[in-house]
Motif scaffolding. Sequence first.
Motif, mmCIF file in Angstrom:
data_model
loop_
_atom_site.group_PDB
_atom_site.id
_atom_site.type_symbol
_atom_site.label_atom_id
_atom_site.label_comp_id
_atom_site.label_asym_id
_atom_site.label_seq_id
_atom_site.Cartn_x
_atom_site.Cartn_y
_atom_site.Cartn_z
ATOM 1 N N GLU A 17 -11.374 -5.706 -23.916
ATOM 2 C CA GLU A 17 -12.413 -6.576 -24.459
ATOM 3 C C GLU A 17 -13.774 -6.076 -23.998
ATOM 4 O O GLU A 17 -13.965 -5.768 -22.832
ATOM 5 C CB GLU A 17 -12.159 -7.990 -23.944
ATOM 6 N N ASN A 18 -14.697 -5.992 -24.959
ATOM 7 C CA ASN A 18 -16.074 -5.619 -24.643
ATOM 8 C C ASN A 18 -16.971 -6.700 -25.245
ATOM 9 O O ASN A 18 -16.963 -6.914 -26.447
ATOM 10 C CB ASN A 18 -16.396 -4.247 -25.235
ATOM 11 N N ILE A 19 -17.729 -7.391 -24.387
ATOM 12 C CA ILE A 19 -18.579 -8.500 -24.834
ATOM 13 C C ILE A 19 -20.036 -8.114 -24.691
ATOM 14 O O ILE A 19 -20.468 -7.670 -23.626
ATOM 15 C CB ILE A 19 -18.292 -9.770 -24.020
ATOM 16 N N GLU A 20 -20.783 -8.282 -25.772
ATOM 17 C CA GLU A 20 -22.232 -8.069 -25.763
ATOM 18 C C GLU A 20 -22.868 -9.287 -26.433
ATOM 19 O O GLU A 20 -22.868 -9.390 -27.654
ATOM 20 C CB GLU A 20 -22.605 -6.792 -26.501
ATOM 21 N N GLY A 21 -23.359 -10.201 -25.624
ATOM 22 C CA GLY A 21 -23.941 -11.428 -26.167
ATOM 23 C C GLY A 21 -22.887 -12.261 -26.870
ATOM 24 O O GLY A 21 -21.885 -12.633 -26.275
ATOM 25 N N ASP A 22 -23.100 -12.536 -28.160
ATOM 26 C CA ASP A 22 -22.142 -13.312 -28.948
ATOM 27 C C ASP A 22 -21.154 -12.434 -29.702
ATOM 28 O O ASP A 22 -20.340 -12.934 -30.473
ATOM 29 C CB ASP A 22 -22.883 -14.209 -29.949
ATOM 30 N N ASP A 23 -21.246 -11.118 -29.524
ATOM 31 C CA ASP A 23 -20.348 -10.179 -30.202
ATOM 32 C C ASP A 23 -19.236 -9.743 -29.257
ATOM 33 O O ASP A 23 -19.491 -9.344 -28.120
ATOM 34 C CB ASP A 23 -21.104 -8.947 -30.690
ATOM 35 N N ILE A 24 -18.017 -9.803 -29.754
ATOM 36 C CA ILE A 24 -16.850 -9.412 -28.969
ATOM 37 C C ILE A 24 -16.129 -8.300 -29.717
ATOM 38 O O ILE A 24 -15.864 -8.416 -30.915
ATOM 39 C CB ILE A 24 -15.885 -10.591 -28.768
ATOM 40 N N LEU A 26 -12.579 -6.414 -29.556
ATOM 41 C CA LEU A 26 -11.234 -6.327 -28.987
ATOM 42 C C LEU A 26 -10.605 -5.041 -29.490
ATOM 43 O O LEU A 26 -10.592 -4.784 -30.694
ATOM 44 C CB LEU A 26 -10.363 -7.496 -29.421
ATOM 45 N N THR A 27 -10.094 -4.240 -28.582
ATOM 46 C CA THR A 27 -9.389 -3.026 -28.963
ATOM 47 C C THR A 27 -7.931 -3.220 -28.591
ATOM 48 O O THR A 27 -7.603 -3.472 -27.433
ATOM 49 C CB THR A 27 -9.978 -1.802 -28.239
ATOM 50 N N LEU A 28 -7.082 -3.107 -29.581
ATOM 51 C CA LEU A 28 -5.645 -3.301 -29.416
ATOM 52 C C LEU A 28 -4.973 -1.942 -29.498
ATOM 53 O O LEU A 28 -5.089 -1.255 -30.518
ATOM 54 C CB LEU A 28 -5.130 -4.225 -30.521
ATOM 55 N N SER A 29 -4.319 -1.536 -28.433
ATOM 56 C CA SER A 29 -3.599 -0.270 -28.405
ATOM 57 C C SER A 29 -2.108 -0.559 -28.337
ATOM 58 O O SER A 29 -1.672 -1.404 -27.553
ATOM 59 C CB SER A 29 -4.010 0.561 -27.187
ATOM 60 N N VAL A 30 -1.347 0.152 -29.165
ATOM 61 C CA VAL A 30 0.110 0.001 -29.174
ATOM 62 C C VAL A 30 0.736 1.387 -29.192
ATOM 63 O O VAL A 30 0.070 2.381 -29.467
ATOM 64 C CB VAL A 30 0.606 -0.820 -30.399
ATOM 65 N N ALA A 31 2.023 1.450 -28.907
ATOM 66 C CA ALA A 31 2.749 2.715 -28.984
ATOM 67 C C ALA A 31 2.683 3.237 -30.415
ATOM 68 O O ALA A 31 2.685 2.461 -31.373
ATOM 69 C CB ALA A 31 4.200 2.515 -28.554
ATOM 70 N N GLU A 32 2.607 4.540 -30.556
ATOM 71 C CA GLU A 32 2.492 5.152 -31.881
ATOM 72 C C GLU A 32 3.609 4.707 -32.817
ATOM 73 O O GLU A 32 3.376 4.428 -33.987
ATOM 74 C CB GLU A 32 2.495 6.679 -31.743
ATOM 75 N N GLU A 33 4.802 4.593 -32.290
ATOM 76 C CA GLU A 33 5.939 4.196 -33.128
ATOM 77 C C GLU A 33 5.880 2.726 -33.548
ATOM 78 O O GLU A 33 6.596 2.305 -34.455
ATOM 79 C CB GLU A 33 7.277 4.512 -32.443
ATOM 80 N N ASP A 34 5.045 1.930 -32.923
ATOM 81 C CA ASP A 34 4.886 0.517 -33.281
ATOM 82 C C ASP A 34 3.707 0.262 -34.218
ATOM 83 O O ASP A 34 3.519 -0.858 -34.685
ATOM 84 C CB ASP A 34 4.696 -0.334 -32.021
ATOM 85 N N LYS A 62 -18.930 -17.315 -31.788
ATOM 86 C CA LYS A 62 -18.917 -15.894 -31.444
ATOM 87 C C LYS A 62 -18.533 -15.087 -32.686
ATOM 88 O O LYS A 62 -17.960 -15.622 -33.638
ATOM 89 C CB LYS A 62 -17.911 -15.588 -30.331
ATOM 90 N N LYS A 63 -18.834 -13.801 -32.661
ATOM 91 C CA LYS A 63 -18.405 -12.888 -33.708
ATOM 92 C C LYS A 63 -17.460 -11.885 -33.079
ATOM 93 O O LYS A 63 -17.748 -11.347 -32.010
ATOM 94 C CB LYS A 63 -19.608 -12.161 -34.306
ATOM 95 N N ILE A 64 -16.328 -11.640 -33.725
ATOM 96 C CA ILE A 64 -15.330 -10.747 -33.133
ATOM 97 C C ILE A 64 -14.955 -9.632 -34.099
ATOM 98 O O ILE A 64 -14.920 -9.836 -35.314
ATOM 99 C CB ILE A 64 -14.078 -11.543 -32.704
ATOM 100 N N THR A 65 -14.725 -8.476 -33.527
ATOM 101 C CA THR A 65 -14.216 -7.333 -34.263
ATOM 102 C C THR A 65 -12.935 -6.895 -33.556
ATOM 103 O O THR A 65 -12.908 -6.800 -32.333
ATOM 104 C CB THR A 65 -15.236 -6.176 -34.253
ATOM 105 N N VAL A 66 -11.883 -6.629 -34.339
ATOM 106 C CA VAL A 66 -10.610 -6.200 -33.753
ATOM 107 C C VAL A 66 -10.319 -4.791 -34.262
ATOM 108 O O VAL A 66 -10.218 -4.573 -35.473
ATOM 109 C CB VAL A 66 -9.458 -7.150 -34.137
ATOM 110 N N GLU A 67 -10.218 -3.854 -33.339
ATOM 111 C CA GLU A 67 -9.835 -2.480 -33.659
ATOM 112 C C GLU A 67 -8.396 -2.268 -33.196
ATOM 113 O O GLU A 67 -8.013 -2.739 -32.125
ATOM 114 C CB GLU A 67 -10.730 -1.484 -32.943
ATOM 115 N N ILE A 68 -7.629 -1.579 -34.018
ATOM 116 C CA ILE A 68 -6.241 -1.285 -33.670
ATOM 117 C C ILE A 68 -6.114 0.225 -33.531
ATOM 118 O O ILE A 68 -6.456 0.970 -34.436
ATOM 119 C CB ILE A 68 -5.278 -1.824 -34.728
ATOM 120 N N LYS A 69 -5.645 0.657 -32.354
ATOM 121 C CA LYS A 69 -5.474 2.090 -32.087
ATOM 122 C C LYS A 69 -4.049 2.394 -31.725
ATOM 123 O O LYS A 69 -3.382 1.654 -31.100
ATOM 124 C CB LYS A 69 -6.383 2.532 -30.943
#
Length: 69
Positions: A17-24, A26-34, A62-69
């Motif tokens: 999680e990286n928070i900057e003011g009201d912006d969040i 979220l970076t979600l990392s999972v196994a490559e096979e998942d 708040k405003k949130i962005t979710v990245e999946i890696k």
Amino acid sequence: NMVKSIVDNPEKVVVSENIEGDDILLTLSVAEEDMGMVIGKRGKIAKAIRAIMKMVAKLDDKKITVEIK
């Protein structure tokens, strides 16, 4: 935690999680096979995860962005 319930390798799920003011960011990392299970057909599961997180963030103005890696 909802992601851990749909993957084969829940121990490899990492959320940062990286928070900057009201912006969040979220970076979600999972196994490559998942990755396919998390994204789903045509991105349906990823879109659902993002929609749920946006609803929760909106409750706290708040405003949130979710990245999946």
